[in-house]
Design a protein around this motif. Structure first.
Motif, PDB file in Angstrom:
ATOM      1  N   ARG A 123      22.098  41.262  -2.335  1.00  0.00           N
ATOM      2  CA  ARG A 123      22.886  41.976  -1.343  1.00  0.00           C
ATOM      3  C   ARG A 123      22.095  42.366  -0.086  1.00  0.00           C
ATOM      4  O   ARG A 123      21.879  43.552   0.202  1.00  0.00           O
ATOM      5  CB  ARG A 123      23.547  43.205  -1.986  1.00  0.00           C
ATOM      6  N   PRO A 124      21.679  41.364   0.676  1.00  0.00           N
ATOM      7  CA  PRO A 124      20.932  41.662   1.911  1.00  0.00           C
ATOM      8  C   PRO A 124      21.814  42.339   2.967  1.00  0.00           C
ATOM      9  O   PRO A 124      23.039  42.375   2.838  1.00  0.00           O
ATOM     10  CB  PRO A 124      20.485  40.277   2.393  1.00  0.00           C
ATOM     11  N   ILE A 125      21.173  42.846   4.042  1.00  0.00           N
ATOM     12  CA  ILE A 125      21.915  43.523   5.114  1.00  0.00           C
ATOM     13  C   ILE A 125      21.604  42.909   6.476  1.00  0.00           C
ATOM     14  O   ILE A 125      21.811  43.527   7.512  1.00  0.00           O
ATOM     15  CB  ILE A 125      21.589  45.037   5.137  1.00  0.00           C
ATOM     16  N   ASP A 126      21.078  41.671   6.427  1.00  0.00           N
ATOM     17  CA  ASP A 126      20.665  41.023   7.675  1.00  0.00           C
ATOM     18  C   ASP A 126      21.798  40.910   8.695  1.00  0.00           C
ATOM     19  O   ASP A 126      21.565  41.023   9.908  1.00  0.00           O
ATOM     20  CB  ASP A 126      20.084  39.622   7.366  1.00  0.00           C
ATOM     21  N   GLN A 127      23.026  40.708   8.255  1.00  0.00           N
ATOM     22  CA  GLN A 127      24.133  40.519   9.203  1.00  0.00           C
ATOM     23  C   GLN A 127      24.491  41.837   9.905  1.00  0.00           C
ATOM     24  O   GLN A 127      24.862  41.837  11.072  1.00  0.00           O
ATOM     25  CB  GLN A 127      25.357  39.936   8.503  1.00  0.00           C
ATOM     26  N   HIS A 128      24.367  42.956   9.166  1.00  0.00           N
ATOM     27  CA  HIS A 128      24.599  44.261   9.794  1.00  0.00           C
ATOM     28  C   HIS A 128      23.577  44.424  10.936  1.00  0.00           C
ATOM     29  O   HIS A 128      23.919  44.781  12.062  1.00  0.00           O
ATOM     30  CB  HIS A 128      24.368  45.429   8.825  1.00  0.00           C
ATOM     31  N   LEU A 129      22.306  44.165  10.601  1.00  0.00           N
ATOM     32  CA  LEU A 129      21.223  44.416  11.559  1.00  0.00           C
ATOM     33  C   LEU A 129      21.308  43.469  12.755  1.00  0.00           C
ATOM     34  O   LEU A 129      21.069  43.870  13.906  1.00  0.00           O
ATOM     35  CB  LEU A 129      19.867  44.284  10.857  1.00  0.00           C
ATOM     36  N   LYS A 130      21.671  42.210  12.470  1.00  0.00           N
ATOM     37  CA  LYS A 130      21.840  41.229  13.553  1.00  0.00           C
ATOM     38  C   LYS A 130      22.884  41.745  14.557  1.00  0.00           C
ATOM     39  O   LYS A 130      22.691  41.638  15.772  1.00  0.00           O
ATOM     40  CB  LYS A 130      22.301  39.908  12.922  1.00  0.00           C
ATOM     41  N   GLY A 131      23.952  42.327  14.043  1.00  0.00           N
ATOM     42  CA  GLY A 131      25.008  42.864  14.908  1.00  0.00           C
ATOM     43  C   GLY A 131      24.499  44.013  15.760  1.00  0.00           C
ATOM     44  O   GLY A 131      24.714  44.053  16.978  1.00  0.00           O
ATOM     45  N   PHE A 132      23.773  44.949  15.134  1.00  0.00           N
ATOM     46  CA  PHE A 132      23.269  46.107  15.893  1.00  0.00           C
ATOM     47  C   PHE A 132      22.280  45.644  16.973  1.00  0.00           C
ATOM     48  O   PHE A 132      22.288  46.156  18.096  1.00  0.00           O
ATOM     49  CB  PHE A 132      22.569  47.111  14.964  1.00  0.00           C
ATOM     50  N   GLU A 133      21.443  44.663  16.626  1.00  0.00           N
ATOM     51  CA  GLU A 133      20.465  44.162  17.602  1.00  0.00           C
ATOM     52  C   GLU A 133      21.176  43.507  18.787  1.00  0.00           C
ATOM     53  O   GLU A 133      20.792  43.710  19.941  1.00  0.00           O
ATOM     54  CB  GLU A 133      19.511  43.161  16.941  1.00  0.00           C
ATOM     55  N   ALA A 134      22.211  42.733  18.481  1.00  0.00           N
ATOM     56  CA  ALA A 134      22.968  42.074  19.569  1.00  0.00           C
ATOM     57  C   ALA A 134      23.567  43.114  20.507  1.00  0.00           C
ATOM     58  O   ALA A 134      23.777  42.853  21.684  1.00  0.00           O
ATOM     59  CB  ALA A 134      24.055  41.194  18.967  1.00  0.00           C
ATOM     60  N   MET A 135      23.824  44.311  19.979  1.00  0.00           N
ATOM     61  CA  MET A 135      24.394  45.377  20.830  1.00  0.00           C
ATOM     62  C   MET A 135      23.301  46.205  21.503  1.00  0.00           C
ATOM     63  O   MET A 135      23.583  47.264  22.076  1.00  0.00           O
ATOM     64  CB  MET A 135      25.305  46.270  19.989  1.00  0.00           C
ATOM     65  N   GLY A 136      22.062  45.769  21.383  1.00  0.00           N
ATOM     66  CA  GLY A 136      20.972  46.406  22.125  1.00  0.00           C
ATOM     67  C   GLY A 136      20.131  47.381  21.321  1.00  0.00           C
ATOM     68  O   GLY A 136      19.254  48.047  21.883  1.00  0.00           O
ATOM     69  N   ALA A 137      20.347  47.472  20.017  1.00  0.00           N
ATOM     70  CA  ALA A 137      19.532  48.407  19.219  1.00  0.00           C
ATOM     71  C   ALA A 137      18.186  47.781  18.866  1.00  0.00           C
ATOM     72  O   ALA A 137      18.072  46.562  18.741  1.00  0.00           O
ATOM     73  CB  ALA A 137      20.283  48.774  17.944  1.00  0.00           C
ATOM     74  N   GLU A 138      17.205  48.646  18.736  1.00  0.00           N
ATOM     75  CA  GLU A 138      15.904  48.179  18.247  1.00  0.00           C
ATOM     76  C   GLU A 138      15.784  48.605  16.802  1.00  0.00           C
ATOM     77  O   GLU A 138      15.979  49.780  16.466  1.00  0.00           O
ATOM     78  CB  GLU A 138      14.782  48.832  19.038  1.00  0.00           C
ATOM     79  N   ILE A 139      15.432  47.647  15.960  1.00  0.00           N
ATOM     80  CA  ILE A 139      15.405  47.933  14.523  1.00  0.00           C
ATOM     81  C   ILE A 139      13.966  47.908  14.038  1.00  0.00           C
ATOM     82  O   ILE A 139      13.206  46.997  14.388  1.00  0.00           O
ATOM     83  CB  ILE A 139      16.196  46.848  13.740  1.00  0.00           C
ATOM     84  N   SER A 140      13.581  48.888  13.264  1.00  0.00           N
ATOM     85  CA  SER A 140      12.261  48.810  12.630  1.00  0.00           C
ATOM     86  C   SER A 140      12.375  49.196  11.164  1.00  0.00           C
ATOM     87  O   SER A 140      13.281  49.931  10.764  1.00  0.00           O
ATOM     88  CB  SER A 140      11.261  49.712  13.363  1.00  0.00           C
ATOM     89  N   LEU A 141      11.458  48.644  10.398  1.00  0.00           N
ATOM     90  CA  LEU A 141      11.476  48.859   8.944  1.00  0.00           C
ATOM     91  C   LEU A 141      10.169  49.481   8.520  1.00  0.00           C
ATOM     92  O   LEU A 141       9.122  49.142   9.037  1.00  0.00           O
ATOM     93  CB  LEU A 141      11.570  47.509   8.223  1.00  0.00           C
TER      94      LEU A 141
END
Ligand SMILES: CC(=O)N[C@H]1[C@@H](OP(=O)(O)OP(=O)(O)OC[C@H]2O[C@@H](n3ccc(=O)[nH]c3=O)[C@H](O)[C@@H]2O)O[C@H](CO)[C@@H](O)[C@@H]1O
Ligand SMILES: C=C(OP(=O)(O)O)C(=O)O
Length: 449
Positions: A123-141
Motif C-alpha cells: 500500500r504505497p502512497i506515491d500517487q498522493h505525494l506525486k499529486g501534492f508535488e505537482a501542486m507545488g508542495a515540497e515533500i521530505s521524508l
C-alpha cells in the motif's frame, strides 16, 4: 481484553437488516471537515466503528472540536492548533493519512507519520505525494514521517494517476479545493465514496465537478465552511449481508442497500443463481436454488470490489463447481485462504488467483481474522460449517462492521462474542496459554426483527 466470535452453523437467515453509514465514506469526510474555517460540520449516519473513533482522535489532536452522539459527528475546525498527525493514530489506521491533503492546503505545512503496509499489501502512497508535488508542495521524508510544505497556496495542476487510487483521488481532491486555479485529476477513482466526498466538499463551498468519472476538475476557492451531510450507506456491509443470506439459503431484505452501488456484486450473485430484487429502499436477496460456481476478478469500481473478495470466496466454497478468484487490486489479499483451509476448504493459490473447489464440507474450527473482510468471510463460512467456528482477531472486524453479530442474529444466526484473556509474555517463563475466561456464554441480543 481480546474477544472472539463463536458461530454455530446451520441456521437459515430470514428477515430484514439495516445497513449503517459507509466506513470508507465517513473517514475521508471527517478528514475533509478540517477544511472548514468557519462554522461546524455535522456528519449524519456516522457509524460507531473503531476507525471512526480513531480519526476523531486525530482531529482532536490537531485542535478541532469533535463530538459524537447518536451516529452524528460535529466537527468545529475553525481553529487548528497543530498540523501533525502522530504515529499513535496513523499506525492504527491508514485512512488517517487522508488528513494530509486538507492540512497541507489549509495550513501550508503538515507532518504525518508514514502509514505502514498491512496484511493485504504494501500500500504505497506515491500517487498522493506525486499529486501534492505537482501542486507545488515540497515533500521530505525522515524518521518515519512525511513532511509537506508549500510557499503560499498550493497551485492547481494537471495530475494523471498511474493507478486509480481511491485514497490518492480523495487526498488530491481535498488539497485542490483551496489551491489557486484549476486542478484536473485524470485516471481518478470512480467509487461512490469519491462522489460522496465531492458532495460534502461542494456543500462546504468547493467547486468539484466530474466525481464518479475518470476525470475530476476542481476549481480552487479561498475559503470553505462547515456543512451538514448524510453519509451514504455502506455498500461493502450490504454486500456482506447479501453473501451471508445467500450462503444460508435465506431470504433477507437489506434495508438501505443502494443497488446501483452494488452492480458487480449483484451481477455475480445472479450468475450464481441467487434472486435479487432491488427497490427504492433496499435489496431483497432470495437463495432458493443450489448455488453455481462463478469466476470473480477484483477491479476498481465499477468492477468487483476487493473489499468483497473474501466474503465471495466463502460463498463459492458452498457452490457447485470450481471457481477462480483473481485479486488484481492488492497483491497479498489471500490471507483468508489458510483460515478457510482450517475449516476443511480446498483452495489452491496460484499467483494472483485462487482456485476454489465448491461443495466444500466446511467444518467449524478455530480461525483468525487476518483483516477486516477476512473476518467477515470467516463468519459467513461459519454460518454453514458443521459445528462451531471460533473467529479470533475480532479487533479487525470492529474496525468496519457495526454490531455484526447482533445484526446477523436478528436474521436468525447463532453468534456469540466472548472475552478471552490475552496471553502474557514474561522474560523467564514460557508464554502462558490462552485462557478462556469463565464468562457466561451470553447470546448477543438481536436488535432487529
Ligand atoms: C478507507 C478506504 O477507503 N479504504 C479503501 C481504499 O483504500 P486505499 O485508498 O488505500 O486503496 P487504493 O485505491 O489507494 O489502492 C489501490 C491500489 O493502488 C495502489 N496504490 C495506491 C496509492 C498509491 O499512491 N500508490 C499505489 O500504488 C495500492 O497499493 C493498491 O494496490 O480503497 C481500497 C480499494 O478499493 C479498498 O480496499 C479500501 O477499503
Ligand atoms: C481494506 C479496507 O480498509 P482500509 O483501507 O481502511 O484498511 C477495507 O475496508 O476492507
Amino acid at each position: 481484553m481480546m474477544s472472539k466470535f463463536i458461530v454455530r452453523g446451520g441456521k437459515r437467515l430470514t428477515g430484514s437488516v439495516k445497513v449503517s453509514g459507509a466506513k470508507n465514506s465517513v473517514l475521508p469526510i471527517i478528514a475533509a471537515s478540517l477544511l472548514g474555517e468557519e462554522g461546524q460540520s455535522v456528519i449524519i449516519d456516522a457509524p460507531p466503528l473503531d476507525d471512526v473513533m480513531t480519526i476523531n482522535k486525530v482531529l482532536e489532536s490537531l485542535g478541532a472540536g469533535v463530538t459524537y452522539r447518536d451516529e452524528v459527528i460535529t466537527v468545529n475546525a475553525e481553529k487548528l492548533t497543530s498540523c501533525e498527525a502522530p504515529y499513535e493514530w496513523v499506525s492504527k489506521m491508514r485512512a488517517s493519512f487522508l488528513v494530509m491533503g486538507p492540512l497541507l492546503t489549509r495550513m501550508g505545512h503538515t507532518r504525518i507519520s508514514l502509514p505502514g503496509g498491512c496484511a493485504i499489501g504494501t500500500r504505497p502512497i506515491d500517487q498522493h505525494l506525486k499529486g501534492f508535488e505537482a501542486m507545488g508542495a515540497e515533500i521530505s521524508l525522515g524518521q518515519g514521517y512525511i513532511e509537506a510544505r508549500s510557499q503560499g497556496r498550493l497551485r492547481g495542476a494537471k495530475i494523471y494517476l498511474d493507478v486509480a487510487s481511491v485514497g490518492a483521488t480523495q487526498n488530491i481532491m481535498m488539497a485542490a479545493t483551496l489551491a489557486e486555479g484549476v486542478t484536473v485529476l485524470e485516471n481518478a477513482a470512480k467509487e461512490p465514496e469519491i462522489v460522496d466526498l465531492a458532495n460534502f466538499l461542494n456543500g462546504m463551498g468547493a467547486i468539484v465537478r466530474g466525481a464518479g468519472t475518470g476525470v475530476i476538475r476542481i476549481e480552487g476557492v479561498e475559503k470553505l465552511t462547515g456543512v451538514t451531510h448524510t453519509v451514504i450507506p455502506d455498500r461493502v456491509e450490504a454486500g456482506t449481508y447479501m453473501a451471508a443470506a445467500a450462503i444460508s439459503g435465506g431470504d433477507v431484505y437489506i434495508e438501505g442497500a443502494i443497488s446501483d452501488h452494488l452492480g458487480s456484486v449483484i451481477a455475480k450473485l445472479e450468475e450464481m443463481g441467487v434472486t435479487i430484487q432491488p427497490d427504492e429502499n433496499g435489496v431483497r436477496v432470495i437463495a432458493d436454488r443450489p448455488l453455481k460456481a462463478v469466476d470473480v476478478k477484483t477491479l476498481p469500481y465499477p468492477g468487483f470490489p476487493t473489499d468483497m473478495q473474501s466474503q465471495m470466496m466463502a460463498l463459492l466454497l458452498a457452490s457447485e463447481g470450481t471457481s477462480v478468484v483473481t485479486e488484481t487490486v492488492f497483491e497479498n489479499r489471500f490471507m483468508h485462504v489458510d483460515e478457510f483451509q482450517l475449516m476443511n476448504a480446498e483452495i489452491k493459490v496460484e499467483g494472483r488467483s485462487s482456485i476454489v473447489t465448491g461443495n466444500a464440507k466446511l467444518k467449524g474450527a478455530k480461525v483468525t481474522a487476518t483483516d477486516l473482510r477476512a473476518g467477515a468471510a470467516l463468519i459467513i463460512a461459519g454460518l454453514v460449517a458443521e459445528g462451531t467456528t471460533e473467529v479470533g482477531g475480532v479487533h479487525h472486524i470492529d474496525r468496519g462492521y457495526v454490531h455484526l453479530a447482533e445484526k446477523l442474529n436478528g436474521l436468525g444466526a447463532d453468534i456469540y462474542r466472548i472475552s478471552v484473556d490475552e496471553p502474557k509474555l514474561e522474560a523467564t517463563k514460557a508464554p502462558s496459554e490462552k485462557v478462556e475466561k469463565e464468562v457466561p456464554m451470553f447470546k448477543v441480543q438481536p436488535t432487529l426483527a
